[in-house]
Enzyme design. Structure first.
Site, short mmCIF file in Angstrom:
data_model
loop_
_atom_site.label_atom_id
_atom_site.label_comp_id
_atom_site.label_asym_id
_atom_site.label_seq_id
_atom_site.Cartn_x
_atom_site.Cartn_y
_atom_site.Cartn_z
N ARG A 1 -11.66 20.01 -3.53
CA ARG A 1 -12.60 20.40 -4.58
C ARG A 1 -12.45 21.90 -4.83
O ARG A 1 -12.27 22.68 -3.89
CB ARG A 1 -14.05 20.11 -4.18
CG ARG A 1 -14.45 18.65 -4.26
CD ARG A 1 -14.51 18.13 -5.70
NE ARG A 1 -14.97 16.76 -5.76
CZ ARG A 1 -14.16 15.69 -5.73
NH1 ARG A 1 -12.85 15.83 -5.65
NH2 ARG A 1 -14.68 14.47 -5.80
N GLU B 1 -14.22 22.88 -13.20
CA GLU B 1 -13.50 21.90 -14.01
C GLU B 1 -14.45 21.03 -14.82
O GLU B 1 -15.57 20.77 -14.36
CB GLU B 1 -12.56 21.06 -13.13
CG GLU B 1 -13.20 20.04 -12.24
CD GLU B 1 -12.17 19.30 -11.38
OE1 GLU B 1 -11.48 19.95 -10.58
OE2 GLU B 1 -12.11 18.07 -11.53
N HIS C 1 -6.56 17.38 -11.84
CA HIS C 1 -7.29 16.47 -10.95
C HIS C 1 -6.67 15.05 -10.95
O HIS C 1 -7.30 14.09 -11.40
CB HIS C 1 -8.79 16.41 -11.34
CG HIS C 1 -9.65 15.91 -10.21
ND1 HIS C 1 -10.92 16.38 -9.97
CD2 HIS C 1 -9.44 14.97 -9.25
CE1 HIS C 1 -11.45 15.75 -8.94
NE2 HIS C 1 -10.56 14.89 -8.49
C1 8YV Z 1 -11.32 10.73 -8.02
C2 8YV Z 1 -11.67 12.35 -6.10
O1 8YV Z 1 -10.40 10.61 -9.02
O2 8YV Z 1 -12.54 10.41 -5.09
C3 8YV Z 1 -12.57 11.61 -5.19
O3 8YV Z 1 -13.35 12.29 -4.50
O4 8YV Z 1 -11.62 13.51 -6.07
C4 8YV Z 1 -10.78 11.76 -7.10
O5 8YV Z 1 -9.61 11.40 -6.48
C5 8YV Z 1 -12.65 11.01 -8.63
O6 8YV Z 1 -13.54 11.56 -7.75
C6 8YV Z 1 -13.24 9.78 -9.21
O7 8YV Z 1 -14.62 9.89 -9.40
#
Ligand code: 8YV
Length: 333
Positions: free
Chosen positions: A245, A274, A295
């Site tokens: 993140r 983001e 992402h």
């Molecule tokens: C997802 C992610 O695409 O799952 C997670 O925490 O960061 C990503 O890989 C995204 O969060 C889907 O809501």
């Protein structure tokens, strides 16, 4: 919710077709076929009406929103692993269960971490534009497009959970030596298998690594974990990779250190604000100091279908009166 009536499940974004089809079979599923991100008023309307909300990382499920939830809303089944956009404590207080989708995106995210780890030192993005750019390629030369070797370097993993460990496995095969910082030391068998070195002190690890990979969750405790002070400990030849993140790194400080040549570069898949992007990062990308991805860590068709299936399992278990397998508990403060 138990009984004949199907639960009203509001899904905030478009999901892969097989997932949506199954959800329509099982639930009174309200899809978002146009995939337009929901506005905050639309989210308010959704939580007032739904039995189950299926949000993603693009939705802000904060305490103010949860306070407006109707009595029916008993489950927030996140489509994603990270629950940093969901106020889990506020949900718990209101008697709303939260679930996520762990495990199924581990390997895909670890693959993308490796891709970014290679991309900057080996000048991947820059090299790819040579053949497709305006200028004609003049041909091979012994001193042209030289990057930095990966093999034999030290990798410091910040956060040795599922994804961190999957990154370590891959990185070991690439000849990197594995170092990690984590709240808890991992099991000796795991550490031995990876020939990994544990650093209780993050500061000490940062100062000695060639590559840093951020793989911890975003929580209040990890906000700006890589602060300006800590980033300044890195060697000028070091690279930073982040597929976790954006807010775990003080992005402004990272930019400044790369601009000043105090860090060699970065490979980023996530950003502090983001989808808004720091313009200075774009300038660094133009100078091939950073490789920026939008992402995409878990963005495989298989991964997204698996995530959808996890969401379905969690909803079904909950609706049937069982404890859902991927329940997320509020953080202990
Ligand atoms: C997802 C992610 O695409 O799952 C997670 O925490 O960061 C990503 O890989 C995204 O969060 C889907 O809501």
């Amino acid at each position: 919710m138990v009984g004949k009536k199907k639960p009203l499940v509001v899904i905030t974004r478009k999901l892969p077709d097989p997932v949506e089809t199954r959800m329509r079979e099982l639930f009174d599923a309200r899809l978002n076929v146009e995939d337009r991100p929901m506005t905050q008023p639309e989210l308010v309307a959704a939580v007032k009406e739904a039995d189950v909300l299926v949000p993603t990382v693009t939705d802000q499920i904060d305490a103010a929103l949860i306070a407006q939830a109707g009595d029916n809303l008993k489950l927030i089944a996140n489509f994603g692993n990270g629950v940093d956009k969901i106020d889990v404590a506020a949900a718990a207080k209101k008697g709303i269960t939260v679930t996520n989708t762990p495990n199924v995106l581990t390997e895909d995210t670890a693959d993308m971490t490796m891709a970014l780890m290679l991309a900057v030192p080996r000048r991947l993005a820059e090299g790819a534009t040579v053949l497709t750019g305006d200028k004609k390629w003049a041909g091979w030369s012994p001193t042209w497009m030289l990057g930095r070797r990966i093999w034999g370097k030290r990798l410091g993993i910040v956060g040795m959970g599922r994804i961190g460990t999957a990154v370590a496995r891959r990185a070991k095969a690439f000849g990197l030596s594995i170092h990690y910082h984590n709240r808890h030391r991992v099991l000796p068998a795991v550490e031995d298998g990876l020939e990994a070195t544990y650093w209780e002190s993050l500061d000490q690890m940062l100062a000695r690594m060639d590559i840093i990979s951020v793989n911890c969750p975003s929580t209040p405790a990890t906000f700006h974990l890589l602060s300006a002070r800590r980033l300044a400990l890195l060697q000028p030849t070091a690279y930073v990779v982040n597929t976790a993140r954006g807010d775990i790194i003080d992005e402004e400080a990272l930019v400044k250190l790369i601009q000043d040549g105090k860090i060699a570069g970065a490979g980023l898949d996530v950003y502090e604000h983001e989808p808004a992007l720091n313009g200075k990062l774009l300038k660094l990308a133009a100078r091939n100091k950073v490789v920026l991805l939008p992402h995409m860590g878990s963005a495989t068709l298989e991964g997204r279908i698996d995530m959808g299936e996890k969401v379905i399992i969690n909803i079904r278990a909950f609706v049937d009166g069982h404890r859902p397998p991927d329940r997320v508990l509020p953080l202990r403060t």
